[in-house]
Motif scaffolding. Structure first.
Motif, short mmCIF file in Angstrom:
data_model
loop_
_atom_site.label_atom_id
_atom_site.label_comp_id
_atom_site.label_asym_id
_atom_site.label_seq_id
_atom_site.Cartn_x
_atom_site.Cartn_y
_atom_site.Cartn_z
N ALA A 1 0.81 -1.23 0.00
CA ALA A 1 0.00 0.00 0.00
C ALA A 1 0.84 1.28 0.00
O ALA A 1 0.62 2.16 -0.84
CB ALA A 1 -0.97 -0.02 1.18
N PRO A 2 1.83 1.42 0.90
CA PRO A 2 2.62 2.65 0.85
C PRO A 2 3.57 2.69 -0.35
O PRO A 2 3.89 3.77 -0.85
CB PRO A 2 3.41 2.62 2.16
N ALA A 3 3.99 1.53 -0.83
CA ALA A 3 4.93 1.50 -1.96
C ALA A 3 4.29 2.06 -3.23
O ALA A 3 4.92 2.84 -3.96
CB ALA A 3 5.43 0.08 -2.20
N VAL A 4 3.05 1.68 -3.50
CA VAL A 4 2.43 2.13 -4.75
C VAL A 4 2.09 3.62 -4.72
O VAL A 4 1.85 4.23 -5.77
CB VAL A 4 1.16 1.31 -5.09
N ARG A 5 2.11 4.22 -3.53
CA ARG A 5 1.84 5.66 -3.43
C ARG A 5 3.09 6.50 -3.67
O ARG A 5 3.00 7.73 -3.81
CB ARG A 5 1.25 5.98 -2.05
N LEU A 6 4.25 5.88 -3.71
CA LEU A 6 5.48 6.61 -3.94
C LEU A 6 5.57 7.06 -5.40
O LEU A 6 4.91 6.50 -6.28
CB LEU A 6 6.70 5.73 -3.61
N ARG A 7 6.41 8.04 -5.64
CA ARG A 7 6.66 8.50 -7.01
C ARG A 7 8.10 8.13 -7.36
O ARG A 7 9.04 8.75 -6.88
CB ARG A 7 6.43 10.00 -7.13
N ALA A 8 8.24 7.09 -8.17
CA ALA A 8 9.56 6.62 -8.57
C ALA A 8 9.62 6.56 -10.09
O ALA A 8 8.62 6.28 -10.75
CB ALA A 8 9.84 5.25 -7.97
N ASP A 9 10.79 6.85 -10.63
CA ASP A 9 10.98 6.88 -12.08
C ASP A 9 11.91 5.75 -12.48
O ASP A 9 13.12 5.82 -12.26
CB ASP A 9 11.57 8.23 -12.50
N PHE A 10 11.36 4.69 -13.06
CA PHE A 10 12.15 3.52 -13.40
C PHE A 10 13.28 3.85 -14.37
O PHE A 10 14.38 3.32 -14.25
CB PHE A 10 11.25 2.44 -14.02
N ARG A 11 13.03 4.73 -15.32
CA ARG A 11 14.00 4.96 -16.38
C ARG A 11 15.07 6.00 -16.04
O ARG A 11 15.97 6.25 -16.83
CB ARG A 11 13.26 5.40 -17.64
N ALA A 12 15.00 6.58 -14.86
CA ALA A 12 15.98 7.62 -14.51
C ALA A 12 17.38 7.02 -14.41
O ALA A 12 17.58 5.98 -13.79
CB ALA A 12 15.59 8.26 -13.18
N GLY A 13 18.34 7.69 -15.02
CA GLY A 13 19.74 7.27 -14.93
C GLY A 13 20.15 6.32 -16.04
O GLY A 13 19.39 5.42 -16.42
N SER A 14 21.35 6.54 -16.57
CA SER A 14 21.88 5.62 -17.57
C SER A 14 22.29 4.32 -16.88
O SER A 14 22.49 4.26 -15.67
CB SER A 14 23.10 6.23 -18.26
N GLU A 15 22.44 3.25 -17.67
CA GLU A 15 22.79 1.97 -17.08
C GLU A 15 24.16 2.00 -16.41
O GLU A 15 24.37 1.39 -15.36
CB GLU A 15 22.73 0.86 -18.14
N ASP A 16 25.11 2.75 -17.00
CA ASP A 16 26.42 2.87 -16.37
C ASP A 16 26.33 3.58 -15.03
O ASP A 16 26.95 3.15 -14.05
CB ASP A 16 27.37 3.65 -17.30
N GLU A 17 25.56 4.66 -14.96
CA GLU A 17 25.38 5.38 -13.69
C GLU A 17 24.75 4.50 -12.63
O GLU A 17 25.18 4.47 -11.47
CB GLU A 17 24.51 6.62 -13.91
N VAL A 18 23.73 3.77 -13.05
CA VAL A 18 22.97 2.94 -12.10
C VAL A 18 23.85 1.84 -11.52
O VAL A 18 23.91 1.65 -10.30
CB VAL A 18 21.74 2.33 -12.80
N ILE A 19 24.56 1.11 -12.38
CA ILE A 19 25.33 -0.03 -11.86
C ILE A 19 26.57 0.44 -11.11
O ILE A 19 26.99 -0.18 -10.13
CB ILE A 19 25.69 -1.02 -13.00
#
Length: 216
Positions: free
Chosen positions: A187-205
């Protein structure tokens, strides 16, 4: 089951319910709401040392959302350890629509330009619902999972739902929790605002590798 639309599907995920077919040839879908739910705690994700070395070496080219349909079709193919799958034509249609709407994503692993592994799932708020993965060479799906977790952690997600727990997932720290505890996290997780695509793959890993201490 009534005719499914992406909107109805997202509403179901928001309350902990997901669809599956009996097998790839079945024309029908059924709702599932297991008494015990598999999750992979993002703050307790465990990466075996050998696999971490593979990730560091950049053995695979890892991308996001550059082959969603190819990934879901590969997940639907029979495999030696999975002679039958639950991904039918209706699942394919629905999740392609969710992908077009920005709610379904894939992580792909390529070797010499060839797709050799990956996974896909549904994103809703700060919850990610892992649906399926596949691997055609050693470690490809595992590397995709590490990159997925790295992305979720970096981008503010609170829940990674695996639906069920397999031996494959248990090595990473996956566990089962009762339905009521799962819903309390959902319930609280789905209320968050998260952007899956933010960040390049190099930055993320790189961010994950620099902060990771969960090795064995």
């Amino acid at each position: 089951m009534e005719e499914l639309t992406p909107t109805l599907l997202l509403r179901a995920y928001a309350v902990g319910v997901f669809p599956m077919a009996e097998d790839a040839d079945s024309p029908e879908l059924y709702w599932f709401d297991p008494e015990r739910r598999g999750i992979l705690p993002l703050d307790g994700f465990h990466v075996p040392r050998r696999l971490l070395r593979t990730v560091r070496r950049r053995h695979f080219e890892v991308t996001v959302d550059r082959g969603f349909e190819d990934v879901i079709r590969a997940c639907a193919e029979p495999a030696p350890d999975r002679p039958k799958t639950w991904i039918n034509a209706e699942i394919l249609r629905l999740y392609l629509e969710l992908h077009a709407l920005g709610h379904a994503h894939s992580v792909e692993c390529r070797l010499d330009g060839r797709l050799v592994g990956g996974l896909y799932g549904v994103s809703l708020g700060g919850a990610f619902f892992g649906e399926s993965m596949f691997s055609r060479v050693t470690d490809a799906s595992k590397v995709a999972l590490v990159h997925l977790v790295a992305r979720l952690r970096r981008n503010g997600y609170a829940l990674l739902d695996t639906q069920f727990v397999t031996g494959h997932l248990r090595q990473f720290g996956a566990l089962e929790i009762p339905r009521h505890l799962y819903r309390a996290r959902l319930a609280p997780a789905v209320r968050l605002r998260a952007d899956f695509r933010a960040g390049s793959e190099d930055e993320v890993i790189e961010a994950y590798l620099q902060s990771s201490t969960q090795t064995s």
